[in-house]
Write a protein that holds these residues in place. Structure first.
Motif, PDB file in Angstrom:
ATOM      1  N   PRO A  86     -17.283  13.019 -14.427  1.00 25.80           N
ATOM      2  CA  PRO A  86     -18.122  14.112 -14.915  1.00 25.80           C
ATOM      3  C   PRO A  86     -17.947  14.362 -16.413  1.00 25.80           C
ATOM      4  CG  PRO A  86     -16.517  14.919 -13.285  1.00 25.80           C
ATOM      5  CD  PRO A  86     -16.317  13.459 -13.419  1.00 25.80           C
ATOM      6  N   PRO A  98     -18.802   8.427 -10.718  1.00 28.27           N
ATOM      7  CA  PRO A  98     -18.957   8.597 -12.171  1.00 28.27           C
ATOM      8  C   PRO A  98     -18.160   9.810 -12.656  1.00 28.27           C
ATOM      9  CG  PRO A  98     -21.092   8.216 -11.137  1.00 28.27           C
ATOM     10  CD  PRO A  98     -20.095   8.372 -10.033  1.00 28.27           C
ATOM     11  N   ASN A 107     -17.315  11.828 -18.689  1.00 29.36           N
ATOM     12  CA  ASN A 107     -17.801  10.667 -19.439  1.00 29.36           C
ATOM     13  C   ASN A 107     -18.476   9.716 -18.451  1.00 29.36           C
ATOM     14  OD1 ASN A 107     -18.244   8.410 -20.964  1.00 29.36           O
ATOM     15  ND2 ASN A 107     -16.156   8.238 -21.729  1.00 29.36           N
ATOM     16  N   ARG A 108     -19.769   9.655 -18.487  1.00 26.59           N
ATOM     17  CA  ARG A 108     -20.525   8.847 -17.507  1.00 26.59           C
ATOM     18  C   ARG A 108     -20.350   7.346 -17.704  1.00 26.59           C
ATOM     19  NH1 ARG A 108     -21.916  11.574 -13.098  1.00 26.59           N
ATOM     20  NH2 ARG A 108     -22.880  13.555 -13.584  1.00 26.59           N
TER      21      ARG A 108
END
Length: 164
Positions: free
Chosen positions: A15, A13, A17-18
């Motif tokens: 960091p 994921p 923008n999940r």
């Protein structure tokens, strides 16, 4: 963090923008990002994992890649990628322009709604003022004519009575 303790290279994921994934090269984040895999992609991956696959010798794969790359001129490949990227950008820009024009045509500005109402009342007021002005002018002409006739009649009556 020590390089030994770092996670293995792979998709993680992002960091920042999940909602997307980012490639971790084992030492640092790269600029390569992608969307989170859809359910269809996950199902397809599970299906492929379950299927038995014949082992591919590593040297055959490398020889195949080298043979494929020998016939390709790198400058030609770069030019083809540039052309494809430009075409995609132009298509996206045209699509965006069409959508923006359609949105602009469908939006009626609020100022026009209020301006139309104000102009309607201004027109009514101007028409009423003109009618009142005409009525006042006609009334003044008639009143003045009547007053002058009355005064004239009185003067005639005074002179006729005195002279006769």
């Amino acid at each position: 963090m020590r390089a030994v303790d770092a996670p293995a290279a792979g998709w993680y994921p992002d960091p920042e923008n999940r909602a997307r994934l980012r490639w971790w090269d084992g030492l640092d984040w790269t600029d390569i990002r992608r969307a989170v895999p859809s359910n269809a992609e996950l199902t397809r991956a599970e299906y492929l994992i379950e299927q038995p696959q014949a082992p591919v010798p590593q040297h055959d794969y490398l020889q195949h890649q080298q043979q494929a790359m020998r016939g390709v001129d790198s400058q030609q490949l770069i030019n083809e990628v540039r052309v494809a990227a430009r075409e995609e950008i132009n298509r996206a820009a045209d699509d965006f322009s069409r959508r923006a024009e359609r949105a602009v045509r469908n939006v009626q500005p609020l100022i026009s709604q209020y301006t139309n109402r104000i102009l309607k009342w201004v027109r009514i007021a101007v028409i009423a003022a003109v009618i009142l002005l005409v009525a006042w002018f006609v009334f003044q002409v008639i009143l003045q004519a009547s007053v002058f006739e009355w005064i004239g009649d009185r003067i005639d009556n005074l002179t006729n009575n005195d002279g006769g």
